[in-house]
Design a protein around this motif. Structure first.
Motif, PDB file in Angstrom:
ATOM      1  N   PHE A 171      49.409  47.951 -17.885  1.00 27.22           N
ATOM      2  CA  PHE A 171      48.249  48.777 -18.603  1.00 27.22           C
ATOM      3  C   PHE A 171      46.935  48.278 -18.106  1.00 27.22           C
ATOM      4  CE2 PHE A 171      52.170  49.514 -20.717  1.00 27.22           C
ATOM      5  CZ  PHE A 171      52.275  51.053 -20.781  1.00 27.22           C
TER       6      PHE A 171
ATOM      7  N   THR B  38      51.972  56.885 -23.926  1.00 25.11           N
ATOM      8  CA  THR B  38      50.695  56.212 -23.841  1.00 25.11           C
ATOM      9  C   THR B  38      49.618  56.975 -22.729  1.00 25.11           C
ATOM     10  OG1 THR B  38      49.274  54.213 -23.496  1.00 25.11           O
ATOM     11  CG2 THR B  38      51.212  54.804 -21.734  1.00 25.11           C
TER      12      THR B  38
ATOM     13  N   ASN C 118      54.355  45.047 -28.513  1.00 25.06           N
ATOM     14  CA  ASN C 118      53.839  46.224 -27.759  1.00 25.06           C
ATOM     15  C   ASN C 118      52.667  47.067 -28.210  1.00 25.06           C
ATOM     16  OD1 ASN C 118      55.432  46.974 -25.102  1.00 25.06           O
ATOM     17  ND2 ASN C 118      55.175  48.927 -25.768  1.00 25.06           N
ATOM     18  N   SER C 119      52.864  47.441 -29.474  1.00 22.90           N
ATOM     19  CA  SER C 119      51.851  48.336 -30.043  1.00 22.90           C
ATOM     20  C   SER C 119      50.484  47.597 -30.144  1.00 22.90           C
ATOM     21  CB  SER C 119      52.434  48.618 -31.726  1.00 22.90           C
ATOM     22  OG  SER C 119      52.370  47.364 -32.618  1.00 22.90           O
TER      23      SER C 119
ATOM     24  N   ILE D  28      44.444  47.409 -25.214  1.00 19.33           N
ATOM     25  CA  ILE D  28      43.997  47.718 -23.955  1.00 19.33           C
ATOM     26  C   ILE D  28      43.175  49.130 -24.241  1.00 19.33           C
ATOM     27  CG2 ILE D  28      44.672  49.462 -22.137  1.00 19.33           C
ATOM     28  CD1 ILE D  28      45.294  46.343 -21.419  1.00 19.33           C
ATOM     29  N   ALA D  29      43.458  49.834 -25.115  1.00 22.32           N
ATOM     30  CA  ALA D  29      42.841  51.030 -25.548  1.00 22.32           C
ATOM     31  C   ALA D  29      41.298  50.615 -26.091  1.00 22.32           C
ATOM     32  CB  ALA D  29      43.577  51.757 -26.700  1.00 22.32           C
TER      33      ALA D  29
ATOM     34  N   ASP E 184      56.988  50.904 -21.544  1.00 22.19           N
ATOM     35  CA  ASP E 184      56.315  52.196 -21.318  1.00 22.19           C
ATOM     36  C   ASP E 184      57.239  53.284 -21.856  1.00 22.19           C
ATOM     37  OD1 ASP E 184      55.008  54.175 -20.830  1.00 22.19           O
ATOM     38  OD2 ASP E 184      55.183  54.073 -18.565  1.00 22.19           O
TER      39      ASP E 184
ATOM     40  N   LYS F 167      48.958  47.553 -26.373  1.00 23.65           N
ATOM     41  CA  LYS F 167      48.431  48.837 -26.020  1.00 23.65           C
ATOM     42  C   LYS F 167      47.117  49.020 -26.950  1.00 23.65           C
ATOM     43  CE  LYS F 167      52.441  50.967 -24.622  1.00 23.65           C
ATOM     44  NZ  LYS F 167      53.482  52.319 -24.848  1.00 23.65           N
ATOM     45  N   ASP F 168      47.174  48.670 -28.317  1.00 19.55           N
ATOM     46  CA  ASP F 168      45.645  48.969 -28.980  1.00 19.55           C
ATOM     47  C   ASP F 168      44.748  48.217 -28.352  1.00 19.55           C
ATOM     48  OD1 ASP F 168      47.233  50.672 -30.570  1.00 19.55           O
ATOM     49  OD2 ASP F 168      47.555  49.196 -32.276  1.00 19.55           O
TER      50      ASP F 168
ATOM     51  N   THR G 127      48.037  53.352 -16.053  1.00 17.75           N
ATOM     52  CA  THR G 127      49.184  52.658 -15.943  1.00 17.75           C
ATOM     53  C   THR G 127      49.953  52.623 -14.529  1.00 17.75           C
ATOM     54  OG1 THR G 127      49.389  53.905 -18.130  1.00 17.75           O
ATOM     55  CG2 THR G 127      51.587  52.892 -16.983  1.00 17.75           C
TER      56      THR G 127
ATOM     57  N   ALA H 152      53.692  45.640 -20.566  1.00 19.34           N
ATOM     58  CA  ALA H 152      54.177  46.055 -21.859  1.00 19.34           C
ATOM     59  C   ALA H 152      55.215  46.978 -21.624  1.00 19.34           C
ATOM     60  CB  ALA H 152      53.425  46.468 -22.980  1.00 19.34           C
TER      61      ALA H 152
END
Length: 309
Positions: free
Chosen positions: A268, A155, A132-133, A139-140, A151, A136-137, A159, A149
């Motif tokens: 995301f 975040t 998951n982490s 995506i960012a 939620d 998200k990283d 989304t 992922a």
């Protein structure tokens, strides 16, 4: 012999009603009245020449003919949606980067990749199964265009909440958990390597209830976690998604464990602008999840992208 053409709208209402557990919920999902859905079901029964559903207590159940038609209905609807997507997106080219949790690698990923590839043969898709982490990283940082992922509401970005999935304690199916809530021994946990959202949730809830715990087994992959849990090395916290038959859900109170919350499942997106490729892939993911997850988990009317709070 006269050929009867089944009505696609009626088939869709029929399939939606059985997936949702009631035609009233199907009417809400499809944006129609319950009477309109009932009329479509009657029309479908007239076209098929058989009874498709029967009363069962306060609800409805499929007849033998209904079970057969439902199987064909799902296949016909898939082909219809795939054909329309292919026709409308035939000129789409390029590439898209998609990531998802390991939980969905065997249940959702094959459907998503297959449908997208057939609808958009000129598009190259780059897939990644990750924690998951990491998702998200990526995506960012813009290294993924779209990710499925968990939620937890912490975040930022673009989304779309797809479902709310219950968390549960899991243990080996063929043996009692090697732990008693008497305070003599700490609870053995089987967990993924940190950082892990569900590992954190497990530890926090055990601490709140004043239960001692220890990490008995750590795995970098979900497969290793399932193996350790099946072997009885520890109790795991996960969702029911992808749970092997060799592992069972543990009722919290009878095992002295804390009750657990539910966890959001979301799409995301990198950036605020949705490209045609991203929109098409997101639609296929929504459809695959609607066919895989229980209807009561799904977020109703989650159609548009919205900025996360």
């Amino acid at each position: 012999m006269r050929v009867t053409n089944l009505d696609m709208d009626a088939l869709r209402s029929f399939a939606a009603g059985m997936e949702a557990g009631s035609f009233a919920r199907a009417a809400d999902r499809l944006g129609r009245s319950t009477s309109a859905i009932s009329a479509q079901l009657k029309k479908l029964e007239e076209q098929a020449g058989v009874t498709l559903v029967r009363k069962s207590g306060r609800g409805l159940a499929l007849t033998d003919s209904g079970e057969v038609l439902l199987s064909y209905a799902r296949r016909l609807l898939d082909l219809n949606d795939e054909a329309m997507s292919a026709v409308r997106g035939v000129e789409l080219e390029g590439w898209i980067r998609f990531g998802l949790q390991e939980d969905f690698g065997e249940t959702v990923l094959p459907q998503v990749l297959g449908r997208f590839a057939r609808a958009h043969p000129k598009v190259r898709i780059e897939g990644r199964i990750a924690r998951n982490s990491e998702l998200k990283d990526r995506i960012a940082s813009g290294h993924l265009d779209l990710a499925l992922a968990w939620d937890n509401g912490s975040t930022s970005g673009t989304t779309e909440r797809i479902a709310t999935v219950p968390l549960c304690w899991l243990g080996a199916a063929d043996r009692a958990p090697a732990w008693l809530p008497d305070g003599r021994e700490p609870l053995p946990l089987a967990a993924l390597e940190a950082p892990c959202l569900m590992r954190t949730i497990a530890c926090e809830h055990l601490d709140r209830q004043g239960l001692a715990w220890r990490i008995a087994f750590v795995s970098p992959s979900l497969g290793g976690l399932w193996a350790a849990t099946e072997a009885g090395l520890g109790i795991a916290l996960r969702t029911p998604i992808g749970r092997p038959r060799s592992i069972r859900q543990l009722e919290p109170r009878s095992h002295g464990l804390p009750d657990l919350p539910s966890l959001g499942l979301a799409l995301f997106q990198a950036g605020k602008d949705t490209s045609p490729l991203t929109a098409h892939l997101a639609g296929i993911i929504r459809q695959a999840l609607s066919e895989t997850l229980p209807a009561e988990w799904l977020t109703q009317h989650a159609i548009e992208w919205s900025p996360a709070a």
